[in-house]
Design a protein around this motif. Structure first.
Motif, PDB file in Angstrom:
ATOM      1  N   ILE A 121      -9.038  -2.739  53.333  1.00 49.62           N
ATOM      2  CA  ILE A 121      -9.873  -1.611  52.997  1.00 49.62           C
ATOM      3  C   ILE A 121     -10.820  -1.364  51.958  1.00 49.62           C
ATOM      4  O   ILE A 121     -11.802  -0.779  51.953  1.00 49.62           O
TER       5      ILE A 121
ATOM      6  N   PRO B 295      -9.047   4.538  47.560  1.00 50.03           N
ATOM      7  CA  PRO B 295      -8.027   5.568  48.277  1.00 50.03           C
ATOM      8  C   PRO B 295      -7.013   5.714  47.131  1.00 50.03           C
ATOM      9  O   PRO B 295      -6.712   4.921  46.258  1.00 50.03           O
TER      10      PRO B 295
ATOM     11  N   TRP C 292      -3.588   5.938  46.975  1.00 51.03           N
ATOM     12  CA  TRP C 292      -2.744   4.881  47.745  1.00 51.03           C
ATOM     13  C   TRP C 292      -1.490   5.973  47.978  1.00 51.03           C
ATOM     14  O   TRP C 292      -1.008   6.072  49.154  1.00 51.03           O
TER      15      TRP C 292
ATOM     16  N   LEU D 264      -1.310   8.083  51.394  1.00 55.87           N
ATOM     17  CA  LEU D 264      -0.972   7.442  52.628  1.00 55.87           C
ATOM     18  C   LEU D 264       0.645   7.708  53.158  1.00 55.87           C
ATOM     19  O   LEU D 264       1.073   8.094  54.128  1.00 55.87           O
TER      20      LEU D 264
ATOM     21  N   VAL E 271      -2.240  -0.106  57.866  1.00 54.19           N
ATOM     22  CA  VAL E 271      -3.345   0.405  57.210  1.00 54.19           C
ATOM     23  C   VAL E 271      -4.311  -0.878  57.060  1.00 54.19           C
ATOM     24  O   VAL E 271      -4.426  -1.706  55.817  1.00 54.19           O
TER      25      VAL E 271
ATOM     26  N   MET F 254      -3.919   3.448  60.382  1.00 52.53           N
ATOM     27  CA  MET F 254      -4.889   4.048  59.240  1.00 52.53           C
ATOM     28  C   MET F 254      -5.855   3.385  58.797  1.00 52.53           C
ATOM     29  O   MET F 254      -5.749   2.158  58.480  1.00 52.53           O
TER      30      MET F 254
ATOM     31  N   LEU G 141      -8.572   7.548  57.441  1.00 53.74           N
ATOM     32  CA  LEU G 141      -8.099   7.320  56.105  1.00 53.74           C
ATOM     33  C   LEU G 141      -8.740   8.608  55.455  1.00 53.74           C
ATOM     34  O   LEU G 141      -8.323   9.464  54.525  1.00 53.74           O
ATOM     35  N   GLU G 142     -10.152   8.892  55.736  1.00 51.28           N
ATOM     36  CA  GLU G 142     -10.687  10.102  54.865  1.00 51.28           C
ATOM     37  C   GLU G 142     -10.432  11.409  55.536  1.00 51.28           C
ATOM     38  O   GLU G 142     -10.123  12.220  55.016  1.00 51.28           O
TER      39      GLU G 142
ATOM     40  N   VAL H 131      -5.996  11.756  56.708  1.00 51.21           N
ATOM     41  CA  VAL H 131      -5.287  11.342  55.513  1.00 51.21           C
ATOM     42  C   VAL H 131      -5.586  11.868  54.203  1.00 51.21           C
ATOM     43  O   VAL H 131      -4.939  12.452  53.555  1.00 51.21           O
TER      44      VAL H 131
ATOM     45  N   ALA I 214      -7.403  10.677  51.954  1.00 51.91           N
ATOM     46  CA  ALA I 214      -6.937   9.531  50.906  1.00 51.91           C
ATOM     47  C   ALA I 214      -8.124   9.555  49.684  1.00 51.91           C
ATOM     48  O   ALA I 214      -7.559   8.709  48.940  1.00 51.91           O
TER      49      ALA I 214
END
Length: 190
Positions: A21, A40, A42, A45, A117, A139, A162-163, A166, A168
């Motif tokens: 990531i 992120p 974390w 998540l 992830v 993710m 993820l964005e 989530v 994040a």
């Protein structure tokens, strides 16, 4: 992290390939090493996975370590609910990938669910073995994930950006992605 009132005996394992990531953010999103505030959050998540599937989560954060354990980062991971998995190996060994692959293989013997992830296609064979036998998610970043994961979606792999899904990140990332027309908001471009 667990949901106090859940009657489910199942757990969702969230397996984090943080290096992947971080590398994606650096090479593909920013074109430079990401600053700490651009990485992120974390803990989001874990919170997202728990809310999405309505069962307790167990976060495993895999780290490649040379000589010294990055204690401040490890302590931060522990404080937000992850179990750090620091690994060391030979110079040519992708220790994080090897450990995540082995963990995915070990999960075949359990009834638990899993969220990977990572954008990395090295995990496709192990994920393919799990899809259809339990809830399996990924993710990652939609536009940077290995195309092999898309084929698994037709068999039941759930994908969470993820964005956008989530949430994040604290700020919007400078990503360019294809928008479905119903998602298009001119204000985002004006």
């Amino acid at each position: 992290m667990s949901s106090g009132g859940s009657e489910s005996a199942r757990t969702t394992y969230v397996l984090v390939d943080g290096e992947n990531i971080d590398a994606t953010l650096g090479a593909s999103v920013f074109g430079r090493r990401p600053n700490p505030e651009e990485r992120p959050r974390w803990e989001r998540l874990l919170t997202y996975a728990e809310a999405q599937w309505g069962q307790p989560v167990s976060g495993l954060f895999f780290l490649a370590v040379k000589d010294e354990l990055p204690m401040s980062f490890v302590q931060a991971l522990i404080s937000i609910g992850y179990r750090p998995v620091p690994l060391r190996g030979g110079a040519a060994e992708k220790v994080v990938d090897i450990a995540i692959q082995r963990t995915l293989e070990a999960l075949r013997e359990r009834e638990d669910d899993v969220v990977l992830v990572s954008n990395d296609g090295d995990f496709i064979p192990q994920m393919e073995d799990l899809v259809g036998t339990r809830r399996v998610g990924q993710m990652a970043f939609q536009e940077f994930r290995n195309a092999g994961f898309r084929a698994l979606e037709t068999r039941g792999l759930e994908f969470f950006d993820l964005e956008y899904d989530v949430n994040a990140f604290k700020t919007r990332l400078p990503r360019i992605r294809v928008l479905a027309i119903e998602e298009f908001d001119p204000a985002d471009f004006l």
